[in-house]
Enzyme design. Sequence first.
Site, mmCIF file in Angstrom:
data_model
loop_
_atom_site.group_PDB
_atom_site.id
_atom_site.type_symbol
_atom_site.label_atom_id
_atom_site.label_comp_id
_atom_site.label_asym_id
_atom_site.label_seq_id
_atom_site.Cartn_x
_atom_site.Cartn_y
_atom_site.Cartn_z
ATOM 1 N N GLN A 1 14.418 -12.562 -22.013
ATOM 2 C CA GLN A 1 15.498 -12.031 -21.187
ATOM 3 C C GLN A 1 15.085 -11.833 -19.735
ATOM 4 O OE1 GLN A 1 15.338 -8.256 -23.625
ATOM 5 N NE2 GLN A 1 15.911 -7.337 -21.664
ATOM 6 N N CYS B 1 19.081 -7.350 -23.602
ATOM 7 C CA CYS B 1 18.455 -7.417 -24.926
ATOM 8 C C CYS B 1 19.482 -7.418 -26.056
ATOM 9 C CB CYS B 1 17.479 -6.267 -25.104
ATOM 10 S SG CYS B 1 18.224 -4.625 -24.954
ATOM 11 N N HIS C 1 16.561 -0.267 -26.354
ATOM 12 C CA HIS C 1 16.292 -1.701 -26.488
ATOM 13 C C HIS C 1 16.795 -2.187 -27.846
ATOM 14 C CE1 HIS C 1 14.333 -5.431 -25.455
ATOM 15 N NE2 HIS C 1 13.464 -5.374 -26.458
ATOM 16 N N ASN D 1 11.139 -9.906 -30.674
ATOM 17 C CA ASN D 1 11.525 -9.360 -29.381
ATOM 18 C C ASN D 1 12.103 -10.480 -28.512
ATOM 19 O OD1 ASN D 1 11.841 -7.545 -27.276
ATOM 20 N ND2 ASN D 1 9.753 -6.771 -27.384
#
Length: 457
Positions: free
Chosen positions: A81, A87, A377, A399
């Site tokens: 990102q 996110c 997040h 992630n």
Amino acid sequence: MIMAYISEKWYTIRRRITMTELTQDFTQSLFENYNSNAKFGAVENAVTKNGLLNALENRESHAANLPVFSVDLTNDPVSNQKQSGRCWMFAALNTFRHKMLTEFKLENFELSQAYTFFWDKYEKSNWFLEQIIGTSDLELGDRKLKFLLDVPQQDGGQWDMVVALFQKYGVVPKDVYPESISSSASNQLDQYLNKILRQDAQILRELIKNGGDVAAKKAELLQEIFNYLAMTLGLPPQKFDFAYRDKDNNFNKVEGVTPQAFYDKFVNLNLDEYVSVINAPTADKPYNKSYTVEFLGNVIGARDVRHLNVDMDRFKKLAIAQMQAGETVWFGCDVGQESNRTDGLLTMDAYDFSAMDIDFTQDKASRLDYSESLMTHAMVLTGVDLDDAGQSVKWKVENSWGDKVGKKGYFTASDAWMDEYTYQIVVRKEFLSEAELAAYEAEPVTLLPWDPMGALA
């Protein structure tokens, strides 16, 4: 007499909370106490030379959280990102990508996060202007109006908000609508969009006060915003061609497809079948009830943000059930807490502050109540390690920070860390009990705009 009583009561309260100054004698005693402990000097040398977390890193947490999982759904390359707060979009699009890679035998494929980003900015701008119109009777000093004006829009969002975007605008491949400077590093885009929106708020409030044509002015303002977004992010496609070769080297092509039709053909998920489940163990949020948050949303006319609050044991069982059925899980957490970003470890013992004689004793509810923690997040649960009794031991996390952090972009979260710092998952309705589904669909309790469960990932 009443005024005299009030004044006397206020004076009594003031006396009770008289401020205490820091005297030189008190501060000198702190010097002496510090110097009497030889350990502090050793820690001081280590921390000032290496930095706080590097000096306090606990090696044992690595051995206890090896990245091996009994349920492991994907090792696909991770996305990035970059310098943006997208996110929540990346996590949602990654769950779609996992499905598409398997079903259509794709390689190195991503959906466009920038495309969803454009429409989110557009819709959030309209959402903000509608809230400004709806609160036009509030004085400028009102806390709710100040809440709106402080951050007219930002990059972050919630699951139900990204669903609203997918259902209205569909999705496109990343090659069709690639990244721009402003999507990858959104600070300038946000700074000037918020500048425009605050100015628009003043224009609309003054127009309402003077009895002007609000609808016409709002349409004019939205044209300016649309132009701004198109010139900074790029004009989004309305139709496009999509061609690819699968892993078997078969050539496939669709022509003149709309983003909505592309979603229907290649993603084909009924997002109404997914619900947000939270764990918020604070006294003001009883379990097995649904909650929404005032002023939280992006698309006018879409479904409200809604959460079902459950205890942590049930929370984890729902996530495990979905992964055991072969589907990854969108989840929200406070990723900066006890986080070893370099090695991709999320563990309660990542750092040993006992060397400083510091003990963090707040529990999850207290951290929420005292603004120490909230969801910051969103990522994707792609695996879990279960013991012989079927209980979770550690979790595999995909992630969206690129492959230079963690283990090629993947993190390992201990079960204890999940208990303390994970707040939200998204699962299919079929995994809920009848009572849980009824609680989710019941009229939700509306939380104040600044409630921690309204935090944007």
